[in-house]
Motif scaffolding. Structure first.
Motif, PDB file in Angstrom:
ATOM      1  N   VAL A  82     -40.381 -92.135 -19.203  1.00  0.00           N
ATOM      2  CA  VAL A  82     -39.179 -92.968 -19.017  1.00  0.00           C
ATOM      3  C   VAL A  82     -37.929 -92.100 -19.181  1.00  0.00           C
ATOM      4  CG1 VAL A  82     -37.877 -94.935 -19.902  1.00  0.00           C
ATOM      5  CG2 VAL A  82     -40.391 -95.040 -19.797  1.00  0.00           C
ATOM      6  N   ILE A  83     -37.938 -91.292 -20.250  1.00  0.00           N
ATOM      7  CA  ILE A  83     -36.759 -90.448 -20.506  1.00  0.00           C
ATOM      8  C   ILE A  83     -36.556 -89.466 -19.346  1.00  0.00           C
ATOM      9  CG2 ILE A  83     -35.787 -88.649 -22.045  1.00  0.00           C
ATOM     10  CD1 ILE A  83     -35.713 -91.402 -23.283  1.00  0.00           C
ATOM     11  N   HIS A  84     -37.650 -88.901 -18.878  1.00  0.00           N
ATOM     12  CA  HIS A  84     -37.501 -87.910 -17.808  1.00  0.00           C
ATOM     13  C   HIS A  84     -36.913 -88.542 -16.549  1.00  0.00           C
ATOM     14  CE1 HIS A  84     -38.260 -83.704 -17.000  1.00  0.00           C
ATOM     15  NE2 HIS A  84     -38.152 -84.089 -15.755  1.00  0.00           N
ATOM     16  N   PHE A  85     -37.367 -89.735 -16.243  1.00  0.00           N
ATOM     17  CA  PHE A  85     -36.825 -90.436 -15.071  1.00  0.00           C
ATOM     18  C   PHE A  85     -35.323 -90.694 -15.274  1.00  0.00           C
ATOM     19  CE2 PHE A  85     -35.941 -94.486 -12.807  1.00  0.00           C
ATOM     20  CZ  PHE A  85     -36.041 -93.984 -11.515  1.00  0.00           C
ATOM     21  N   ARG A  86     -34.967 -91.157 -16.460  1.00  0.00           N
ATOM     22  CA  ARG A  86     -33.538 -91.408 -16.726  1.00  0.00           C
ATOM     23  C   ARG A  86     -32.734 -90.114 -16.615  1.00  0.00           C
ATOM     24  NH1 ARG A  86     -32.673 -95.668 -21.616  1.00  0.00           N
ATOM     25  NH2 ARG A  86     -33.119 -97.527 -20.404  1.00  0.00           N
ATOM     26  N   LYS A  87     -33.354 -89.020 -17.059  1.00  0.00           N
ATOM     27  CA  LYS A  87     -32.629 -87.736 -16.982  1.00  0.00           C
ATOM     28  C   LYS A  87     -32.342 -87.360 -15.535  1.00  0.00           C
ATOM     29  CE  LYS A  87     -33.608 -85.252 -21.161  1.00  0.00           C
ATOM     30  NZ  LYS A  87     -34.380 -84.224 -21.845  1.00  0.00           N
ATOM     31  N   GLU A  88     -33.266 -87.683 -14.647  1.00  0.00           N
ATOM     32  CA  GLU A  88     -33.030 -87.380 -13.221  1.00  0.00           C
ATOM     33  C   GLU A  88     -31.880 -88.223 -12.687  1.00  0.00           C
ATOM     34  OE1 GLU A  88     -34.219 -84.810 -11.709  1.00  0.00           O
ATOM     35  OE2 GLU A  88     -35.447 -84.388 -13.462  1.00  0.00           O
ATOM     36  N   LEU A  89     -31.900 -89.488 -13.073  1.00  0.00           N
ATOM     37  CA  LEU A  89     -30.804 -90.373 -12.661  1.00  0.00           C
ATOM     38  C   LEU A  89     -29.464 -89.822 -13.168  1.00  0.00           C
ATOM     39  CD1 LEU A  89     -30.871 -93.060 -11.144  1.00  0.00           C
ATOM     40  CD2 LEU A  89     -30.937 -94.242 -13.345  1.00  0.00           C
ATOM     41  N   VAL A  90     -29.522 -89.190 -14.319  1.00  0.00           N
ATOM     42  CA  VAL A  90     -28.294 -88.648 -14.909  1.00  0.00           C
ATOM     43  C   VAL A  90     -27.881 -87.335 -14.223  1.00  0.00           C
ATOM     44  CG1 VAL A  90     -27.277 -87.797 -17.071  1.00  0.00           C
ATOM     45  CG2 VAL A  90     -28.541 -89.942 -17.031  1.00  0.00           C
ATOM     46  N   TRP A  91     -28.804 -86.677 -13.515  1.00  0.00           N
ATOM     47  CA  TRP A  91     -28.378 -85.530 -12.682  1.00  0.00           C
ATOM     48  C   TRP A  91     -27.431 -86.016 -11.590  1.00  0.00           C
ATOM     49  CZ3 TRP A  91     -28.045 -80.492 -13.105  1.00  0.00           C
ATOM     50  CH2 TRP A  91     -28.880 -79.825 -14.007  1.00  0.00           C
ATOM     51  N   ARG A  92     -27.703 -87.190 -11.074  1.00  0.00           N
ATOM     52  CA  ARG A  92     -26.784 -87.767 -10.073  1.00  0.00           C
ATOM     53  C   ARG A  92     -25.417 -88.023 -10.726  1.00  0.00           C
ATOM     54  NH1 ARG A  92     -25.318 -93.120  -8.945  1.00  0.00           N
ATOM     55  NH2 ARG A  92     -24.728 -93.481  -6.777  1.00  0.00           N
ATOM     56  N   GLU A  93     -25.471 -88.563 -11.907  1.00  0.00           N
ATOM     57  CA  GLU A  93     -24.252 -88.858 -12.659  1.00  0.00           C
ATOM     58  C   GLU A  93     -23.457 -87.565 -12.935  1.00  0.00           C
ATOM     59  OE1 GLU A  93     -24.296 -92.123 -13.197  1.00  0.00           O
ATOM     60  OE2 GLU A  93     -22.597 -92.358 -14.545  1.00  0.00           O
ATOM     61  N   PHE A  94     -24.196 -86.532 -13.355  1.00  0.00           N
ATOM     62  CA  PHE A  94     -23.577 -85.234 -13.658  1.00  0.00           C
ATOM     63  C   PHE A  94     -22.938 -84.643 -12.390  1.00  0.00           C
ATOM     64  CE2 PHE A  94     -24.245 -80.516 -14.538  1.00  0.00           C
ATOM     65  CZ  PHE A  94     -23.175 -80.408 -15.414  1.00  0.00           C
ATOM     66  N   SER A  95     -23.644 -84.790 -11.267  1.00  0.00           N
ATOM     67  CA  SER A  95     -23.111 -84.268 -10.001  1.00  0.00           C
ATOM     68  C   SER A  95     -21.787 -84.953  -9.676  1.00  0.00           C
ATOM     69  CB  SER A  95     -24.104 -84.502  -8.848  1.00  0.00           C
ATOM     70  OG  SER A  95     -25.350 -83.921  -9.150  1.00  0.00           O
TER      71      SER A  95
END
Ligand code: FAD
Length: 483
Positions: A275-288
């Protein structure tokens, strides 16, 4: 002026083609006034720079789906073409509306357009309100301890994790009040967003259904089927182990908050790490988006100016071989052909093909970024630019330039049985696992039995990876010396 539209509000849809978790729509409904939903075909795409061909296909279907959802609630969608300010001003003049609402966009093309519209229409006495919703958090909300933008992902992720949950998503309305009469609308088909001769997008339908309903179903299906095991599975391109939500997110058919909240409270059935890893990917979009908002030159300027003098090559033949999936490296060719066939490519393979273009062929990352922008259904001004700069080594918190992917070893590691290659490079389908990622090393007899003739049915490698690698490292050290 049509009297019966006077007390209506205009709801301007942009990168938020959904009814669910749509703050501007929610506010419009709360006002109790009739709503005129509007979509503007802006001259520079949809206010975020030129729209690529693959995403135009998606946009057509997404707008069709949105119009149909609006109609099912008693409303409709008005289509207009032109620069957004003139269109809105014209519509205000025709209808007498005094309120325009929209959800914010955060890219360097859209922001100044929106500021101007807000200023000019406010001067004319209109009420203009904008709302959040494209991101989990406003890009100005998360800052370092020194109140500066983040440049490194991990502290950004920590700050986001510690900043509390994103707002609870809002439910779609059950009814939308219409004006008594509708302003004129263009026909979506007049916009010619779909390819015709030839219809190169015909296989997109095999895997995609644009629109909000499909996005919500995809999210549900991903959580049921693939979230468990995501952390490991997400690196293997032949497995359906990722959400494939990216094109839905790119045009706002689903909100990141809806996705985030859907993964809440699952840790009793699904490993927390997944779950955390998936959220982290979503946050790569946020970071971008955070990077793009604070450093608007991201899509065209090297973040790290050391790369400004990099000796890029401009070889059109090599570039064409890359775009067509004819490099002689099966994993690269499979990725580029997946992109052509489905308008999408697995993340692991995006990294491999990008590394190959930049480092093996020494072609400027901006040419790759532009090709992806035109051919990806999920083309996104922030994620695309940030990812290309990440692979090039020129970006914020980037992978160092000297990390050069070996396309053979990457293929053997992440597509060990060659399933992905066999799907997209069918001329190699009968080659055994041992040589599927290195046909150029296969004995003549093995190639013959598999029906492969190098240089005829499948290309010889267009570069020798080992030599290309040393050439890239030399070019990089020369750049370093010059800095
Ligand atoms: P999942 O693994 O299911 O991840 C969920 C969501 O998280 C994605 O839908 C996406 O919104 C976000 N996400 C995941 N990985 C990344 C990442 N590395 N960077 C930013 N967001 C991420 N993504 C785009 O949406 N648009 C692009 O134009 C784009 N261009 C890229 C170019 C290159 C060279 C590379 C290496 C990556 C690019 N990505 C881009 C990031 C990533 O490849 C895709 O977001 C991902 O493959 C989408 O598949 P998914 O929805 O199944 O992802």
């Amino acid at each position: 002026m049509a009297e019966n539209t006077q007390n209506a509000v205009v709801l301007w849809f942009r990168k938020d083609l959904r009814l669910d978790d749509n703050h501007a729509l929610h506010e419009a409904c709360r006002s109790g006034r009739p709503i005129i939903p509007l979509y503007i075909s802006e001259p520079d795409g949809h206010g975020t720079g030129p729209l690529g061909a693959a995403q135009s296909w998606w946009l057509h279907h997404s707008l069709t789906a949105l119009q149909s959802s609006l109609r099912s609630l008693g409303s409709d969608l008005v289509f207009r073409t032109g620069d957004a300010f003139s269109v809105l001003k014209g519509l205000v003049g025709e209808t007498g509306v005094d309120t325009v609402l929209w959800n914010r966009r955060y890219d360097p093309v859209g922001i100044p357009i929106d500021h101007r519209i807000k200023d000019e229409l406010s001067k004319l006495g209109l009420n203009i309100s904008s709302f959040a919703g494209q991101l989990l958090h406003e890009p100005t909300r998360l800052l370092t301890g020194a109140r500066t933008p983040f440049r490194v992902y991990t502290p950004f992720w920590r700050a986001l994790e510690n900043s509390g949950e994103p707002p609870e998503p809002l439910k779609a309305p059950l009814k939308i009040t219409s004006p008594v009469s509708w302003p004129k609308s263009e026909e979506l088909s007049q916009w010619k967003l779909l390819p015709t001769k030839p219809d190169w997008a015909k296989s997109f339908n095999e895997i995609w259904t644009p629109g909000e309903t499909a996005a919500l179903l995809r999210l549900e299906d991903f959580i049921d089927r693939a979230l468990d095991g995501y952390k490991e599975g997400r690196d293997f391109p032949s497995k359906p182990a990722t959400s494939m939500l990216s094109p839905h997110l790119a045009l706002g058919e689903i909100s990141p908050a809806r996705i985030w909240h859907a993964t809440r409270g699952l840790s009793h059935t699904i490993p927390r790490d997944d779950v955390i890893h998936f959220r982290k990917e979503l946050v790569w979009r946020e970071f971008s988006y955070h990077l793009l908002f604070h450093f608007p030159g991201l899509p065209y300027a090297n973040w790290n100016s050391r790369f400004n003098g990099f000796p890029w090559r401009t070889d059109c033949t090599l570039f064409a071989s890359w775009t067509r999936g004819q490099t002689g490296y099966p994993i690269v060719d499979a990725g580029m052909r997946q992109l052509w066939k489905h308008g999408w490519m697995h993340n692991r393979v995006r990294m491999i093909v990008a590394s190959f273009l930049i480092k093996d062929l020494l072609i400027d990352w901006r040419r790759g970024e532009a090709w992806f922008r035109d051919t990806l259904v999920d083309a996104d001004p922030a994620s695309n630019a940030a990812s290309w700069q990440w692979v090039a080594g020129s970006g914020a918190d980037a992978s160092p330039f000297f990390r050069i992917f070996n396309p053979v070893l990457q293929g053997e590691k992440f597509d060990p049985e060659g399933r992905y290659v066999r799907e997209f490079v069918p001329e190699l389908a009968d080659l055994g696992d041992r040589y599927i990622h290195r046909p150029f090393d296969a004995p003549e007899k093995v190639l013959r039995e598999a029906g492969v003739i190098l240089g005829d049915t499948y290309p010889q490698p267009i570069v020798d990876h080992a030599k290309a690698r040393s050439r890239a490292l030399q070019a990089y050290s020369a750049t370093k010396d010059a800095a």
